[in-house]
Scaffold this motif. Structure first.
Motif, PDB file in Angstrom:
ATOM      1  N   SER A  11       0.031  34.047 -12.566  1.00 26.52           N
ATOM      2  CA  SER A  11      -1.105  34.516 -13.359  1.00 26.52           C
ATOM      3  C   SER A  11      -2.288  33.550 -13.325  1.00 26.52           C
ATOM      4  N   ALA A  12      -2.040  32.270 -13.112  1.00 26.16           N
ATOM      5  CA  ALA A  12      -3.115  31.278 -13.152  1.00 26.16           C
ATOM      6  C   ALA A  12      -3.707  30.957 -11.788  1.00 26.16           C
ATOM      7  N   THR A  13      -3.113  31.434 -10.703  1.00 28.99           N
ATOM      8  CA  THR A  13      -3.565  31.081  -9.356  1.00 28.99           C
ATOM      9  C   THR A  13      -4.971  31.604  -9.092  1.00 28.99           C
ATOM     10  N   ARG A  14      -5.804  30.748  -8.501  1.00 26.21           N
ATOM     11  CA  ARG A  14      -7.186  31.108  -8.202  1.00 26.21           C
ATOM     12  C   ARG A  14      -7.442  31.028  -6.701  1.00 26.21           C
ATOM     13  N   GLY A  15      -8.335  31.874  -6.232  1.00 22.75           N
ATOM     14  CA  GLY A  15      -8.776  31.814  -4.852  1.00 22.75           C
ATOM     15  C   GLY A  15     -10.233  32.203  -4.768  1.00 22.75           C
TER      16      GLY A  15
ATOM     17  N   ARG B  87      -8.282  36.955  -7.399  1.00 22.94           N
ATOM     18  CA  ARG B  87      -7.096  36.604  -8.171  1.00 22.94           C
ATOM     19  C   ARG B  87      -5.899  37.480  -7.795  1.00 22.94           C
ATOM     20  N   GLY B  88      -4.696  36.992  -8.111  1.00 22.60           N
ATOM     21  CA  GLY B  88      -3.485  37.810  -8.089  1.00 22.60           C
ATOM     22  C   GLY B  88      -2.546  37.662  -6.917  1.00 22.60           C
ATOM     23  N   GLY B  89      -3.022  37.107  -5.800  1.00 27.34           N
ATOM     24  CA  GLY B  89      -2.147  36.998  -4.636  1.00 27.34           C
ATOM     25  C   GLY B  89      -1.964  38.327  -3.917  1.00 27.34           C
TER      26      GLY B  89
END
Length: 360
Positions: A336-340, A323-325
């Motif tokens: 805040s919602a981005t997932r990897g 998470r987090g970039g």
């Protein structure tokens, strides 16, 4: 950002939610100083600071709450109850209203005065939440000097209805408080525990990167054994809740991406020393940008995801979440919602981690 600076940012931002007249004078410098004194354990001095500030801003609900916290720590229970109730009366739906209700319910067993009995603290009983440290309180792991920040119990809406498909559906999660690393794990800390530094970009205070999920798990296990503490990777829900800092914010804190994150437009295409960007409301740095951060979870859909803050570790675990970039990414990736996610053995020079601690 230094501790005093983020405390001022936190208090000023939250105080603005209490709807008092900003032109009537300001006690915010005293409030910030009082909050810092609470964190340092100097409760009597904190009381004096909050009392001084409240002479200027008597309707600041947040200040009444933290004055009550100081009184509670001094075992001055009647004064604590009075200021918890004052905070609640001034702002019954504000950012600390649930905490004030929980404190009052614990201090007045069986009769919560004007507090509604149906309100309970997230993830457990009100009495359980009342014993928590103050939000943002620091704990230092003695063998590495790693700083942890208290993330309070609470509820939030995880995910986004406007983002990528794996961010949907938005869903409510309620979880218990925990400690989370104030910064990403640095190269010096990683080397202290493992004896090696796999990072591409070298520097003792830079975040460690090129660490796989498997290696991050080995690190937390070694640190837990060494410190005799319950050190672990955070769950994905814990990570996002901590990132948002008690708000439904698009980034991990208040301000622009440039204020909060090292990402492609400002990073110079490299990592940066931890803690240089603005902290969020709970004192956590670099939750947006710098490096992606491994979490415990398998890369699963939010359909049927846990609602208690625990990690999703069933289903397809061929990929693990981060998470987090990072420094290489666009603004969309530091949300805040981005997932990897990737295989547990995956390494890259924009991928590191931070660690969590569970109280006994």
């Amino acid at each position: 950002m230094k501790a005093r600076e983020w405390l001022n940012v936190t208090l000023i931002a939250l105080a603005s939610l209490t709807c008092h007249d900003a032109g009537a004078g300001s006690g915010r410098a005293d409030f910030a100083a009082g909050f810092e004194l609470i964190k340092a354990g100097e409760l009597q001095a904190a009381v004096a600071k909050f009392q001084t500030g409240l002479k200027v801003e008597p309707t600041n609900a947040l200040a009444h709450f933290y004055l009550a916290e100081a009184y509670r720590g001094l075992q001055r229970i009647d004064e604590a109850k009075s200021h918890y109730q004052k905070s609640l009366d001034l702002d019954p739906s504000g950012p600390v209203a649930q905490d004030a209700k929980a404190r009052l319910a614990q201090l007045v067993p069986g009769k919560a005065d004007r507090v509604t009995s149906s309100e309970t603290a997230a993830g457990g009983s009100q009495a359980g939440k009342s014993a928590e440290p103050a939000p943002g309180s620091l704990w230092t792991e003695p063998t590495t000097g790693m700083e942890f920040v208290w993330v309070p119990s609470g509820c939030f809406v995880m995910g986004s209805g406007d983002g990528d498909i794996d961010e949907r559906p938005p869903h409510k999660v309620c979880l218990k408080g925990f400690y989370l690393g104030r910064y990403e794990v640095t190269q010096a800390q990683y080397q202290e525990i493992t004896g090696k530094d796999p990072s591409f970009y070298k520097g003792p205070n830079l975040p460690v990167e090129q660490v796989s999920w498997d290696e991050a798990k080995s690190f937390v296990g070694a640190l837990a054994n060494r410190s005799n503490e319950r050190i672990r990777l955070p769950s994905e829900a814990e990570w996002e809740y901590a990132c948002r800092g008690g708000e439904q914010s698009e980034l991990c804190g208040r301000g622009s991406a440039d204020d909060l994150a090292w990402y492609r437009p400002n990073s110079g295409m490299t990592t940066h020393s931890v803690g240089q960007k603005r902290a969020n409301a709970w004192g956590l740095h670099d939750m947006s940008g710098n490096v992606w951060e491994w979490v415990e979870d398998c890369y699963n859909s939010y359909q049927g995801a846990p609602t208690d803050g625990s990690a999703s570790i069933t289903g397809d675990c061929s990929r693990r979440m981060f998470r987090g970039g990072g420094w290489y990414n666009s603004p969309a990736s530091v949300r805040s919602a981005t997932r990897g996610g990737f295989e547990p053995s995956y390494r890259n020079n924009d991928l590191g981690f931070r660690v969590a601690r569970t109280l006994p």
